[in-house]
Enzyme design. Structure first.
Site, PDB file in Angstrom:
ATOM      1  N   LYS A 260       0.816  -1.211   0.000  1.00 49.91           N
ATOM      2  CA  LYS A 260       0.000   0.000   0.000  1.00 49.91           C
ATOM      3  C   LYS A 260       0.853   1.266   0.000  1.00 49.91           C
ATOM      4  CE  LYS A 260      -4.317  -1.714   0.727  1.00 49.91           C
ATOM      5  NZ  LYS A 260      -5.559  -1.338   0.088  1.00 49.91           N
TER       6      LYS A 260
ATOM      7  N   ASP B 248      -8.268  -0.158   6.595  1.00 52.97           N
ATOM      8  CA  ASP B 248      -8.129  -1.259   7.541  1.00 52.97           C
ATOM      9  C   ASP B 248      -6.775  -1.165   8.234  1.00 52.97           C
ATOM     10  OD1 ASP B 248     -10.519  -2.812   7.369  1.00 52.97           O
ATOM     11  OD2 ASP B 248      -9.901  -3.498   5.386  1.00 52.97           O
TER      12      ASP B 248
END
Length: 398
Positions: free
Chosen positions: A75, A123
């Site tokens: 990410k 998340d």
């Protein structure tokens, strides 16, 4: 469970906007932005011949994104890249000229960034990337987290200077709340999922992920024949599959999309033939994949390039963490977080099932690429599940 792609758009060309985002020019730009970052380093590609032998395949390579840019996850390539792009685009509008990434640290550019606030839902890993990107350019960041995000992950995001907002419910609730508050306050949402009318920024996030493919293909002796890609909302899987298809054309690998059985929104979408939202029931240990509604951009890509969709169980994920931490033969030890090895869990399930194996064409000539999408982003949880701290695992191959 495994489902073959029976959609009429399967194997059809990508739509123009998606092809442009995931193509060679876009990947070149993402790589150039990445190289402008001080702590940039290519992540390792591990060959695991002993494990490949166990599965009866020619080769198995694992691209280890657990070492990416200090964030411990792939990410790091998406949210931060999108933030940098958006700041430079805003600077270009103000200056009336193109502003290059080499100017990212200029006082005049940082003054513009200081007036901008970027927000997202997460998340854990995407929020760290957005917060890190905002910190790099001198912008503000606000990150929305749902009730299931651990305190350790919240603290890690806050460590990059983000303002943290807790939201009741699951990930999808936090996505909606981030969008609502951003619209009220004039903030810019940098999401890794997309919805009607909101596609460009998620495509920028996906464009950042194409760097993974560039690096892997440079190091592999031959291109892969199969790739098993974990999915939450699907952006990561779509980015990798899309760039592989553009680069390799008819030689593109067979793409298998892998999800937790408890959060399989892509599988459900493939089964229904249209994007669907699934109910939020039991949580999954694969917390970074706990998504219940697909990204529209991602599904548009995966409906064309995903060859099969499958699910894995909770114990599969934990087993992979332990197998990578305690390798066979001379294979490298790899620290893989709860979600990081889901793709490998899919390969293990498929390789051990006669019908799945035959359907996917897994045999002695198969060359499989797996992406370890995260390391121990919650070290305490990792040690609990593996029985060793991350540092102990890495000492085995130091």
């Amino acid at each position: 469970m495994m489902l073959l792609n029976q959609r009429p758009e399967h194997n059809q060309p990508l739509v123009a906007a998606d092809a442009a985002a995931l193509g060679l020019a876009g990947a070149d730009q993402a790589e150039r932005y990445l190289k402008a970052r001080e702590n940039h380093a290519e992540t390792p590609l591990h060959a695991l011949p002993a494990l490949a032998g166990e599965f009866g395949i020619s080769s198995l390579h694992v691209k280890d994104e657990g070492k990416r840019l200090g964030l411990g996850s792939f990410k790091a390539l998406g949210g931060a890249y999108a933030v940098m792009r958006l700041v430079l685009e805003e600077a270009g509008k103000r200056f009336g000229r193109a502003v290059d990434v080499g100017e990212i640290g200029d006082t005049s550019v940082r003054a513009i960034a200081a007036q901008m606030t970027f927000c997202c839902a997460t998340d854990g890993n995407h929020g760290r990337s957005v917060a890190q990107g905002a910190g790099l350019v001198g912008a503000h960041s606000v990150v929305f987290v749902h009730a299931g995000v651990s305190d350790e992950r919240v603290a890690a995001i806050a460590g990059y200077g983000a303002e943290m907002v807790r939201v009741e419910g699951g990930y999808d609730h936090s996505v909606r709340e981030a969008a609502r508050v951003a619209a009220e306050r004039g903030w810019t949402v940098v999401s890794d999922t997309s919805w009607p009318g909101y596609e460009r920024i998620p495509r920028l996030v996906m464009q950042g992920y194409t760097v993974i493919v560039r690096e892997a293909l440079r190091r592999m002796p031959e291109p892969p024949t199969h790739v098993f890609l974990q999915a939450g909302v699907g952006g990561f899987a779509a980015a990798i599959a899309g760039h592989l298809a553009i680069v390799l054309g008819e030689r593109r690998p067979k793409v298998v999309v892998v999800e937790p059985a408890r959060a399989a929104c892509i599988y459900a979408t493939a089964e229904a033939g249209r994007p669907v939202k699934i109910p939020h029931e039991q949580p999954t240990v694969m917390a970074m994949l706990e998504c219940h509604e697909p990204s529209l951009v991602a599904w548009r890509v995966l409906s064309r390039l995903g060859d099969a969709f499958m699910t894995v169980d909770e114990e599969d994920a934990v087993s992979v963490m332990n197998r990578l931490a305690r390798p066979l033969g001379n294979d490298s030890a790899i620290v893989s977080g709860e979600s990081g090895g889901a793709g490998l869990a899919g390969l293990i399930r498929a390789a051990g099932h006669k019908d799945m194996r035959a359907t996917l064409g897994l045999d002695a000539n198969s060359r499989v690429l797996i992406i370890n999408s995260e390391g121990a982003t919650d070290p305490g949880r990792y040690a609990e599940l593996v029985g060793m701290a991350p540092g102990e695992v890495l000492m085995q191959t130091a």
